[in-house]
Design a protein around this motif. Structure first.
Motif, PDB file in Angstrom:
ATOM      1  N   LEU A  39      61.189  18.075  77.905  1.00  0.00           N
ATOM      2  CA  LEU A  39      59.875  17.672  77.406  1.00  0.00           C
ATOM      3  C   LEU A  39      60.163  16.849  76.167  1.00  0.00           C
ATOM      4  O   LEU A  39      60.741  17.359  75.198  1.00  0.00           O
ATOM      5  CB  LEU A  39      59.022  18.885  77.043  1.00  0.00           C
ATOM      6  N   CYS A  40      59.805  15.569  76.196  1.00  0.00           N
ATOM      7  CA  CYS A  40      60.118  14.671  75.086  1.00  0.00           C
ATOM      8  C   CYS A  40      58.854  14.288  74.331  1.00  0.00           C
ATOM      9  O   CYS A  40      57.842  13.922  74.943  1.00  0.00           O
ATOM     10  CB  CYS A  40      60.787  13.400  75.594  1.00  0.00           C
ATOM     11  N   ILE A  84      51.258  22.126  76.859  1.00  0.00           N
ATOM     12  CA  ILE A  84      51.426  21.992  75.419  1.00  0.00           C
ATOM     13  C   ILE A  84      50.192  22.554  74.728  1.00  0.00           C
ATOM     14  O   ILE A  84      49.090  22.544  75.300  1.00  0.00           O
ATOM     15  CB  ILE A  84      51.689  20.533  74.986  1.00  0.00           C
ATOM     16  N   TYR A  85      50.389  23.035  73.514  1.00  0.00           N
ATOM     17  CA  TYR A  85      49.318  23.667  72.740  1.00  0.00           C
ATOM     18  C   TYR A  85      49.264  23.067  71.344  1.00  0.00           C
ATOM     19  O   TYR A  85      50.298  22.680  70.781  1.00  0.00           O
ATOM     20  CB  TYR A  85      49.560  25.174  72.613  1.00  0.00           C
ATOM     21  N   ILE A  97      50.747  19.215  81.506  1.00  0.00           N
ATOM     22  CA  ILE A  97      51.304  17.911  81.879  1.00  0.00           C
ATOM     23  C   ILE A  97      52.127  18.127  83.154  1.00  0.00           C
ATOM     24  O   ILE A  97      53.133  18.839  83.132  1.00  0.00           O
ATOM     25  CB  ILE A  97      52.198  17.341  80.773  1.00  0.00           C
ATOM     26  N   PRO A  98      51.699  17.548  84.268  1.00  0.00           N
ATOM     27  CA  PRO A  98      52.464  17.703  85.509  1.00  0.00           C
ATOM     28  C   PRO A  98      53.873  17.110  85.370  1.00  0.00           C
ATOM     29  O   PRO A  98      54.121  16.251  84.516  1.00  0.00           O
ATOM     30  CB  PRO A  98      51.652  16.915  86.536  1.00  0.00           C
ATOM     31  N   ILE A 116      52.063  18.858  68.290  1.00  0.00           N
ATOM     32  CA  ILE A 116      52.370  19.661  69.470  1.00  0.00           C
ATOM     33  C   ILE A 116      53.077  20.900  68.930  1.00  0.00           C
ATOM     34  O   ILE A 116      54.233  20.853  68.531  1.00  0.00           O
ATOM     35  CB  ILE A 116      53.253  18.895  70.480  1.00  0.00           C
ATOM     36  N   ALA A 117      52.340  22.005  68.877  1.00  0.00           N
ATOM     37  CA  ALA A 117      52.805  23.181  68.146  1.00  0.00           C
ATOM     38  C   ALA A 117      53.599  24.169  69.001  1.00  0.00           C
ATOM     39  O   ALA A 117      54.432  24.909  68.475  1.00  0.00           O
ATOM     40  CB  ALA A 117      51.617  23.895  67.503  1.00  0.00           C
ATOM     41  N   SER A 118      53.340  24.212  70.311  1.00  0.00           N
ATOM     42  CA  SER A 118      54.089  25.110  71.190  1.00  0.00           C
ATOM     43  C   SER A 118      53.999  24.586  72.614  1.00  0.00           C
ATOM     44  O   SER A 118      53.165  23.744  72.920  1.00  0.00           O
ATOM     45  CB  SER A 118      53.573  26.564  71.087  1.00  0.00           C
ATOM     46  N   ASN A 119      54.894  25.089  73.468  1.00  0.00           N
ATOM     47  CA  ASN A 119      54.883  24.677  74.873  1.00  0.00           C
ATOM     48  C   ASN A 119      55.333  25.826  75.763  1.00  0.00           C
ATOM     49  O   ASN A 119      56.065  26.714  75.326  1.00  0.00           O
ATOM     50  CB  ASN A 119      55.791  23.459  75.099  1.00  0.00           C
TER      51      ASN A 119
END
Length: 123
Positions: A39-40, A84-85, A97-98, A116-119
């Motif tokens: 995840l970039c 993403i959160y 996000i697919p 983008i704080a967490s995933n």
């Protein structure tokens, strides 16, 4: 067929209302060097600026410069969608996000703009 069109239209309206501009990915190598499976996040729109990459679930991405200053993001995941959160520990606004999709330009009004704080993977 009409239901698909209605669902797609609703998703577009929701994305526009939250300040997101999204699309399917080009070939992975075309998205500013995002490594396979990552995840970039990028500090500028259209995958420019400083890049940060993560491969696992994260409760605090704000410790990483690119995620704390994200203006675009790409899911180069090979197997999973990623959510993403805007808050740490999977709180706040969330969007999935697919695989092989992206948001090329977060609007300043988006909860993910510079944040983008967490995933979480495989959602």
């Amino acid at each position: 067929m009409h239901l698909r069109t209605l669902i797609a239209s609703a998703a577009t309206v929701t994305a526009l209302a939250t300040g997101l501009v999204a699309g399917p990915a080009q070939a992975a190598e075309d998205i500013a060097g995002c490594p396979d499976g990552g995840l970039c996040a990028y500090t500028e729109q259209w995958f420019n600026g400083t890049r940060g990459v993560v491969y696992a679930n994260n409760t605090n991405l704000l410790q990483y410069y690119a995620f704390n200053n994200a203006q675009s993001v790409f899911n180069d995941g090979q197997d999973c969608n990623v959510r993403i959160y805007s808050g740490r520990s999977y709180t706040g606004s969330g969007v999935t996000i697919p695989r092989q999709h992206y948001f090329q330009a977060f609007a300043p009004s988006s909860p993910y703009y510079n944040n983008i704080a967490s995933n979480k993977w495989c959602v």
